[in-house]
Design a protein around this motif. Structure first.
Motif, short mmCIF file in Angstrom:
data_model
loop_
_atom_site.label_atom_id
_atom_site.label_comp_id
_atom_site.label_asym_id
_atom_site.label_seq_id
_atom_site.Cartn_x
_atom_site.Cartn_y
_atom_site.Cartn_z
N CYS A 43 26.17 -30.60 -3.26
CA CYS A 43 27.14 -31.19 -4.17
C CYS A 43 27.11 -30.50 -5.54
N VAL A 44 25.93 -30.25 -6.08
CA VAL A 44 25.83 -29.69 -7.44
C VAL A 44 25.91 -28.16 -7.47
N PHE A 45 25.62 -27.50 -6.38
CA PHE A 45 25.52 -26.03 -6.40
C PHE A 45 26.79 -25.32 -6.85
N PRO A 46 28.00 -25.77 -6.48
CA PRO A 46 29.19 -25.07 -7.00
C PRO A 46 29.26 -25.02 -8.52
N ALA A 47 28.85 -26.09 -9.19
CA ALA A 47 28.85 -26.09 -10.67
C ALA A 47 27.85 -25.06 -11.20
N TRP A 48 26.71 -24.94 -10.53
CA TRP A 48 25.70 -23.96 -10.94
C TRP A 48 26.22 -22.54 -10.74
N SER A 53 26.93 -17.03 -11.73
CA SER A 53 27.18 -16.63 -10.34
C SER A 53 25.90 -16.20 -9.64
N SER A 54 24.88 -15.87 -10.39
CA SER A 54 23.61 -15.44 -9.80
C SER A 54 22.66 -16.61 -9.51
N SER A 55 23.13 -17.86 -9.68
CA SER A 55 22.28 -19.02 -9.39
C SER A 55 21.81 -18.99 -7.95
N ILE A 56 20.59 -19.44 -7.75
CA ILE A 56 19.97 -19.39 -6.42
C ILE A 56 19.58 -20.80 -5.99
N MET A 57 19.96 -21.16 -4.76
CA MET A 57 19.54 -22.42 -4.18
C MET A 57 18.56 -22.08 -3.06
N ASP A 62 9.56 -29.90 0.30
CA ASP A 62 9.95 -31.30 0.23
C ASP A 62 11.33 -31.51 -0.38
N GLY A 63 12.19 -30.50 -0.33
CA GLY A 63 13.53 -30.66 -0.86
C GLY A 63 14.23 -29.34 -1.11
N TYR A 64 14.88 -29.25 -2.28
CA TYR A 64 15.62 -28.04 -2.67
C TYR A 64 15.39 -27.77 -4.14
N ARG A 65 15.62 -26.52 -4.52
CA ARG A 65 15.51 -26.11 -5.92
C ARG A 65 16.66 -25.16 -6.21
N ILE A 66 17.30 -25.38 -7.35
CA ILE A 66 18.37 -24.49 -7.81
C ILE A 66 17.92 -23.90 -9.14
N VAL A 67 18.06 -22.58 -9.25
CA VAL A 67 17.58 -21.87 -10.44
C VAL A 67 18.71 -21.01 -11.00
N ALA A 68 18.90 -21.07 -12.31
CA ALA A 68 19.86 -20.21 -13.00
C ALA A 68 19.13 -19.52 -14.14
N GLU A 71 20.36 -12.47 -16.08
CA GLU A 71 20.02 -11.19 -15.44
C GLU A 71 19.60 -10.16 -16.47
N MET A 72 20.12 -10.28 -17.70
CA MET A 72 19.86 -9.27 -18.71
C MET A 72 18.42 -9.28 -19.21
N ASN A 73 17.84 -10.47 -19.38
CA ASN A 73 16.50 -10.51 -19.97
C ASN A 73 15.44 -11.14 -19.08
N GLY A 74 15.80 -11.49 -17.85
CA GLY A 74 14.82 -12.03 -16.92
C GLY A 74 14.37 -13.44 -17.22
N GLN A 75 15.11 -14.14 -18.05
CA GLN A 75 14.75 -15.51 -18.41
C GLN A 75 15.30 -16.51 -17.38
N THR A 76 14.53 -17.52 -17.06
CA THR A 76 15.02 -18.66 -16.30
C THR A 76 15.45 -19.69 -17.32
N ASP A 77 16.72 -20.08 -17.26
CA ASP A 77 17.26 -21.02 -18.25
C ASP A 77 17.31 -22.45 -17.74
N ASP A 78 17.56 -22.63 -16.44
CA ASP A 78 17.76 -23.97 -15.90
C ASP A 78 17.17 -24.05 -14.49
N VAL A 79 16.52 -25.17 -14.19
CA VAL A 79 15.98 -25.44 -12.86
C VAL A 79 16.31 -26.88 -12.50
N LEU A 80 16.87 -27.05 -11.32
CA LEU A 80 17.11 -28.39 -10.79
C LEU A 80 16.19 -28.57 -9.60
#
Length: 115
Positions: A43-48, A53-57, A62-68, A71-80
């Motif tokens: 449900c949430v992945f399309p918004a991510w 566009s490089s977000s990964i599910m 024990d579940g799922y993880r979505i990471v955004a 790409e330019m600096n290798g930073q992880t900004d958001d994790v669900l």
């Protein structure tokens, strides 16, 4: 000159944020949903993807993880993090620089609308 280059490389690497780094802190949002982890993630992945566009599910033990991240600096900004619990799923949103919400509005909107 080598010392300066080495110092610059160390400074750049020390600024990187990984998903594990974010998960060590407190979540910005957390909730419980009756949906399964897979149903909530789908449900949430399309918004991510719209946010980055490089977000990964990915499926976890024990579940799922979505990471955004950037790409330019290798930073992880958001994790669900979406984990199975006895009533459905526990969902937690972790954000680097949570005070900066420009462009992130759809992430929070999808977090709540998919509950």
């Amino acid at each position: 000159m080598r010392i300066v280059a080495l110092g610059l490389a160390v400074a750049l690497l020390s600024g990187c944020t990984t998903p594990s780094d974010l998960l060590r802190g407190a979540p910005e949002l957390s909730a419980i949903t009756k949906k399964s982890p897979k149903a909530y993630a789908l449900c949430v992945f399309p918004a991510w993807q719209g946010y980055r566009s490089s977000s990964i599910m990915s499926e976890t033990t024990d579940g799922y993880r979505i990471v955004a991240g950037s790409e330019m600096n290798g930073q992880t900004d958001d994790v669900l993090d979406i984990k199975l619990n006895s009533t459905g799923s526990a969902v937690k949103l972790y954000q680097r620089m949570a005070w900066q919400q420009v462009g992130r509005g759809e992430l929070r909107k999808s977090f709540n609308s998919c509950l």
